[in-house]
Scaffold this active site. Sequence first.
Site, short mmCIF file in Angstrom:
data_model
loop_
_atom_site.label_atom_id
_atom_site.label_comp_id
_atom_site.label_asym_id
_atom_site.label_seq_id
_atom_site.Cartn_x
_atom_site.Cartn_y
_atom_site.Cartn_z
N ASP A 156 0.88 -1.16 0.00
CA ASP A 156 0.00 0.00 0.00
C ASP A 156 0.92 1.23 0.00
O ASP A 156 2.14 1.10 0.21
CB ASP A 156 -0.89 -0.05 1.25
CG ASP A 156 -1.85 1.13 1.34
OD1 ASP A 156 -2.28 1.62 0.29
OD2 ASP A 156 -2.13 1.57 2.47
N ASP A 158 -0.09 4.91 1.45
CA ASP A 158 -0.22 5.76 2.63
C ASP A 158 -0.03 4.95 3.91
O ASP A 158 -0.66 3.92 4.12
CB ASP A 158 -1.60 6.42 2.64
CG ASP A 158 -1.80 7.34 1.45
OD1 ASP A 158 -1.00 8.27 1.29
OD2 ASP A 158 -2.74 7.09 0.67
#
Length: 603
Positions: A156, A158
């Site tokens: 991912d 963030d």
Amino acid sequence: MACKKLGSLSNAIWKRSSSCTVSMCAGFNIPALACGSFASAGATMNGQNCCKDRHNCGPTKIPPANHNPVAAAVTSHRHQFVGKNRGEESLTKSGRAFSSTAPQINNKTYLWARYNEMKRLVHDLIPPGVCNLLNPSTIYANNEVNLEEVDIYGFDYDYTLALYSSALDEMIYNKAREFLVQHYKYPEEISKYDYIPNFATRGLHYDIQKGLLMKIDAFHYIQLGTVYRGLKPVPDDEVMELYGGSNHVPLHQVSGFYGKGPKMKQFMDVFSIPEMTLLAAANDYFISNDIEYDPEHLYKDVSDAIGMVHIKGYMYKWIMQDLEKYILRGDETYAVLHRLASQGKKLFLITNSPFSFVDKGMKYMVGKEWRDFFDVVIVQADKPHFFNDCIKPFRRLDSNGDLQWDRIKSLDKGQIYKQGNLVDFLKLTGWSGSKVFYFGDHLYSDLADLMLRHGWRTGAIVPELEVETKVVNTEQYAQGLTWLQALTGLLERMQMYRDPESKKVLQEWLKEREELRAVTKNLFNPHFGSIFRTCHNPTYFSRRLCRFSDLYMASISCLLNYDLSYTFYPRRTPLQHEAPLWMDQLCTGCMKTPFLEEMAHIR
């Protein structure tokens, strides 16, 4: 050395606590072999000696002032095992009961002697080096994982590849508060509520109908003392009344797969901290000013206001305008990606963030050629839907970030893709099963489906580990928790003393235990405590963390501490019915990680 000493301490406390049963049997002329059945039978000891056949064996004798009650109890017990040869006691064959001429002790005196002895033991045996044992760069294993079997690493963006400073939370809070007042027409006075750092913690539940923020444990029990209406704690008796005389929340209310039941919402990502704080502030305004309002409407409006900060791109704009202020430890992200790629691992990125935002952040952290590290890059993926449905097709973006209309027949290195779904991803890449390892910070949106439905390896990024490790490494925490555990053990073993004086002693211990619990909780967060534990049970967050992640760590930079052929073994901590025989594994994070020196030049 400190780990060995901790093991010795645990062994000593275990053995000494276990000897309680022996000593108690001695003090009451109960045969050692009958102690277990006696205690389980629930017999009471109100200052008298009770034999197995429940006959009264005479009152307890008060020892002289200079008498050592613990030594006497142990001596008495030792005499009982010698038998008639010592001439001090007799054995009745039919009842298997011992009688002794040794002086008996007062229950109250005996209990406090055991208390003081245990306190001294805890104080003397905790080694000076017990603090600072935990290594914040440790990777913790819920499941056995051999990195040599992993060929593909996914991330991912963030709070995984990019870690953000806490300054971002205040910016999100302020802008959402502004939306609440200007767009949703809430009272202007709410603007006076400034952001409160460290008020809320990740993993809390919010009762949408009652407007209550709380911490719930792995068994769906509310931790009393952690329920807040607005910015004020709710008394325990009121909490019990609100939930029908119990602090238990029914399964159907709290256990939606993605953390949202019909009446409860669990806040699971780091971005939710400003939302919880704004909910608490707005609730507090209405309650303090005695203004009638609907908590459900407030929840929806605050949720939408927080969403607008993201949808309208404010957060992205702030970060892109001042990357140095908001992005932390970007050089470590580069080091991880470079190491994986240089050893022949395939890398991919699946994020909900837009390409322009990711591109600028990755150029800052990794360099202009950051896309060369990745075999597949997917933006605006709309997780968790990306992982659990096959509706949206992949679309390709050109170098300017504009959508292309061509049919996607393969996912090529150097290209940027938008949306899509996991079913097509698996078909186009051929990547599946435990050779794929995906890292993310959101247990539901990033990890749950991948582990439960597709058999990928999953790694949870839990930035809070660094702060909590610092607390655990303090002398105050080590001393307090060890004594709390020892005191709990005393309460468990001494609860069969039920005469009035003994009950008073036990009540004092219970009060001290509650005070110790409160102090320990406040070391982490004065409102809600640790994100991993309630008083003694794991939190609901911890339960999900163990269920949806094979490994968890403070940041992906922790990977730099381990060789890529390293095997992670979960610690075999004893179950409730097992003896604590694995003392070498009590300190999961106490060992030096294999490649700790390799990180020295990065930090």
